[in-house]
Design a protein around this motif. Structure first.
Motif, PDB file in Angstrom:
ATOM      1  N   ILE A   1       0.838  -1.205   0.000  1.00 57.00           N
ATOM      2  CA  ILE A   1       0.000   0.000   0.000  1.00 57.00           C
ATOM      3  C   ILE A   1       0.875   1.258   0.000  1.00 57.00           C
ATOM      4  O   ILE A   1       0.597   2.213  -0.736  1.00 57.00           O
ATOM      5  CB  ILE A   1      -0.973  -0.027   1.192  1.00 57.00           C
ATOM      6  CG1 ILE A   1      -1.994  -1.159   0.995  1.00 57.00           C
ATOM      7  CG2 ILE A   1      -1.674   1.318   1.370  1.00 57.00           C
ATOM      8  CD1 ILE A   1      -2.813  -1.494   2.226  1.00 57.00           C
ATOM      9  N   LYS A   2       1.930   1.259   0.801  1.00 56.94           N
ATOM     10  CA  LYS A   2       2.831   2.422   0.830  1.00 56.94           C
ATOM     11  C   LYS A   2       3.520   2.625  -0.520  1.00 56.94           C
ATOM     12  O   LYS A   2       3.622   3.749  -1.008  1.00 56.94           O
ATOM     13  CB  LYS A   2       3.880   2.260   1.932  1.00 56.94           C
ATOM     14  CG  LYS A   2       3.335   2.497   3.310  1.00 56.94           C
ATOM     15  CD  LYS A   2       4.418   2.389   4.359  1.00 56.94           C
ATOM     16  CE  LYS A   2       3.813   2.663   5.729  1.00 56.94           C
ATOM     17  NZ  LYS A   2       4.811   2.741   6.775  1.00 56.94           N
ATOM     18  N   LEU A   3       4.001   1.549  -1.108  1.00 55.79           N
ATOM     19  CA  LEU A   3       4.652   1.663  -2.413  1.00 55.79           C
ATOM     20  C   LEU A   3       3.663   2.163  -3.466  1.00 55.79           C
ATOM     21  O   LEU A   3       4.028   2.958  -4.338  1.00 55.79           O
ATOM     22  CB  LEU A   3       5.258   0.319  -2.833  1.00 55.79           C
ATOM     23  CG  LEU A   3       6.488  -0.129  -2.053  1.00 55.79           C
ATOM     24  CD1 LEU A   3       6.844  -1.577  -2.403  1.00 55.79           C
ATOM     25  CD2 LEU A   3       7.676   0.789  -2.304  1.00 55.79           C
ATOM     26  N   GLU A   4       2.434   1.716  -3.371  1.00 55.53           N
ATOM     27  CA  GLU A   4       1.392   2.141  -4.297  1.00 55.53           C
ATOM     28  C   GLU A   4       1.138   3.653  -4.203  1.00 55.53           C
ATOM     29  O   GLU A   4       0.835   4.305  -5.199  1.00 55.53           O
ATOM     30  CB  GLU A   4       0.108   1.364  -3.958  1.00 55.53           C
ATOM     31  CG  GLU A   4      -0.904   1.272  -5.055  1.00 55.53           C
ATOM     32  CD  GLU A   4      -2.014   0.305  -4.668  1.00 55.53           C
ATOM     33  OE1 GLU A   4      -2.372  -0.525  -5.518  1.00 55.53           O
ATOM     34  OE2 GLU A   4      -2.526   0.388  -3.531  1.00 55.53           O
ATOM     35  N   LYS A   5       1.285   4.179  -2.998  1.00 59.71           N
ATOM     36  CA  LYS A   5       1.092   5.625  -2.768  1.00 59.71           C
ATOM     37  C   LYS A   5       2.330   6.436  -3.135  1.00 59.71           C
ATOM     38  O   LYS A   5       2.329   7.653  -2.999  1.00 59.71           O
ATOM     39  CB  LYS A   5       0.754   5.876  -1.299  1.00 59.71           C
ATOM     40  CG  LYS A   5      -0.596   5.369  -0.878  1.00 59.71           C
ATOM     41  CD  LYS A   5      -0.814   5.629   0.607  1.00 59.71           C
ATOM     42  CE  LYS A   5      -2.158   5.119   1.054  1.00 59.71           C
ATOM     43  NZ  LYS A   5      -2.340   5.296   2.512  1.00 59.71           N
ATOM     44  N   GLY A   6       3.386   5.753  -3.552  1.00 60.21           N
ATOM     45  CA  GLY A   6       4.613   6.447  -3.919  1.00 60.21           C
ATOM     46  C   GLY A   6       5.589   6.618  -2.774  1.00 60.21           C
ATOM     47  O   GLY A   6       6.637   7.246  -2.936  1.00 60.21           O
ATOM     48  N   GLU A   7       5.270   6.083  -1.615  1.00 56.04           N
ATOM     49  CA  GLU A   7       6.177   6.163  -0.472  1.00 56.04           C
ATOM     50  C   GLU A   7       7.237   5.074  -0.616  1.00 56.04           C
ATOM     51  O   GLU A   7       7.002   4.035  -1.204  1.00 56.04           O
ATOM     52  CB  GLU A   7       5.406   5.961   0.834  1.00 56.04           C
ATOM     53  CG  GLU A   7       4.340   7.000   1.089  1.00 56.04           C
ATOM     54  CD  GLU A   7       3.486   6.676   2.309  1.00 56.04           C
ATOM     55  OE1 GLU A   7       3.976   5.973   3.221  1.00 56.04           O
ATOM     56  OE2 GLU A   7       2.319   7.105   2.338  1.00 56.04           O
ATOM     57  N   LYS A   8       8.407   5.367  -0.061  1.00 57.32           N
ATOM     58  CA  LYS A   8       9.500   4.389  -0.072  1.00 57.32           C
ATOM     59  C   LYS A   8       9.870   4.085   1.366  1.00 57.32           C
ATOM     60  O   LYS A   8      10.700   4.757   1.955  1.00 57.32           O
ATOM     61  CB  LYS A   8      10.708   4.965  -0.810  1.00 57.32           C
ATOM     62  CG  LYS A   8      10.872   4.449  -2.215  1.00 57.32           C
ATOM     63  CD  LYS A   8      11.924   5.181  -2.994  1.00 57.32           C
ATOM     64  CE  LYS A   8      13.313   4.736  -2.713  1.00 57.32           C
ATOM     65  NZ  LYS A   8      14.296   5.363  -3.620  1.00 57.32           N
ATOM     66  N   PRO A   9       9.256   3.036   1.957  1.00 54.56           N
ATOM     67  CA  PRO A   9       9.559   2.737   3.365  1.00 54.56           C
ATOM     68  C   PRO A   9      10.993   2.262   3.596  1.00 54.56           C
ATOM     69  O   PRO A   9      11.528   2.430   4.682  1.00 54.56           O
ATOM     70  CB  PRO A   9       8.547   1.657   3.728  1.00 54.56           C
ATOM     71  CG  PRO A   9       8.069   1.092   2.442  1.00 54.56           C
ATOM     72  CD  PRO A   9       8.265   2.141   1.399  1.00 54.56           C
ATOM     73  N   PHE A  10      11.607   1.671   2.575  1.00 54.02           N
ATOM     74  CA  PHE A  10      12.977   1.173   2.675  1.00 54.02           C
ATOM     75  C   PHE A  10      13.669   1.369   1.336  1.00 54.02           C
ATOM     76  O   PHE A  10      13.015   1.460   0.297  1.00 54.02           O
ATOM     77  CB  PHE A  10      13.007  -0.330   3.007  1.00 54.02           C
ATOM     78  CG  PHE A  10      12.334  -0.685   4.299  1.00 54.02           C
ATOM     79  CD1 PHE A  10      12.936  -0.409   5.519  1.00 54.02           C
ATOM     80  CD2 PHE A  10      11.098  -1.305   4.303  1.00 54.02           C
ATOM     81  CE1 PHE A  10      12.316  -0.735   6.714  1.00 54.02           C
ATOM     82  CE2 PHE A  10      10.465  -1.637   5.490  1.00 54.02           C
ATOM     83  CZ  PHE A  10      11.075  -1.345   6.697  1.00 54.02           C
ATOM     84  N   ASP A  11      15.000   1.364   1.353  1.00 55.58           N
ATOM     85  CA  ASP A  11      15.733   1.365   0.089  1.00 55.58           C
ATOM     86  C   ASP A  11      15.905  -0.092  -0.357  1.00 55.58           C
ATOM     87  O   ASP A  11      15.531  -1.024   0.355  1.00 55.58           O
ATOM     88  CB  ASP A  11      17.060   2.113   0.208  1.00 55.58           C
ATOM     89  CG  ASP A  11      18.060   1.485   1.182  1.00 55.58           C
ATOM     90  OD1 ASP A  11      18.027   0.247   1.374  1.00 55.58           O
ATOM     91  OD2 ASP A  11      18.873   2.222   1.747  1.00 55.58           O
ATOM     92  N   SER A  12      16.493  -0.271  -1.538  1.00 52.73           N
ATOM     93  CA  SER A  12      16.573  -1.633  -2.090  1.00 52.73           C
ATOM     94  C   SER A  12      17.431  -2.556  -1.221  1.00 52.73           C
ATOM     95  O   SER A  12      17.113  -3.739  -1.078  1.00 52.73           O
ATOM     96  CB  SER A  12      17.085  -1.613  -3.525  1.00 52.73           C
ATOM     97  OG  SER A  12      18.409  -1.152  -3.593  1.00 52.73           O
TER      98      SER A  12
END
Length: 177
Positions: free
Chosen positions: A110-121
């Motif tokens: 859900i966070k990634l879908e909103k464009g948020e980046k909770p962590f780096d790769s």
């Protein structure tokens, strides 16, 4: 005889669940790395990875988790003495934590879908190793049962986790170097 069928489907469910979780977090890695693509490719890549994340979560992870839990609980009803066994209580606790991890992965989607980046790769790569620690611990508990010294097992899994971290750091250095 029914116990063996439920045990077999419990194992199949667990294998599929872990496969789904491993793949899902790997997609997270690619999703955040899409920001490194040329501008015109970023959005299509992110949309594709988002679609893949939801499919893996809904089509593989959720049904496999439900199969694992259903068959596992049925086995405990067929053999209620499991609840008094230390190895089973530890395994059950790990399964609850794995389920929390599973649900947390949905929040990440859900966070990634909103464009948020909770962590780096790199952090996602480390997060992808967490199911490995669960898998190792759960399998050791299920197979070795009361023969397993929980303190030594925990220490061994901890050392294994540290080794995974060291190898991940070395791999990152090699990739960037």
């Amino acid at each position: 005889m029914a116990l063996f069928y439920f045990k077999a489907f419990h194992i199949v469910g667990a294998v599929a669940w872990f496969a789904g979780l491993f793949y899902l977090v790997r997609i997270f890695v690619y999703h955040v790395e899409a920001d490194q693509k040329p501008e015109h490719l970023r959005q299509p890549f992110k949309e594709q990875f988002g679609l893949m994340e939801w499919r893996v979560y809904k089509i593989i992870c959720n049904p496999a988790m439900m199969l694992t839990w259903t068959c596992g609980l049925i086995m405990t009803f067929l053999n209620p003495s499991y609840w008094q066994m230390g190895w089973f209580q530890a395994k059950f606790s790990l399964l609850i934590l794995l389920t929390v991890y599973h649900i947390w992965c949905k929040r990440i989607i859900i966070k990634l879908e909103k464009g948020e980046k909770p962590f780096d790769s790199f952090q996602f790569r480390l997060l992808n190793e967490l199911p490995t620690l669960f898998l190792l611990s759960i399998v050791l508990l299920a197979v070795l049962r009361d023969m397993l010294n929980f303190l030594y097992a925990f220490g061994g899994v901890l050392v294994f986790g540290v080794l995974l971290f060291v190898f991940a750091k070395a791999y990152r250095k090699r990739r960037e170097g």
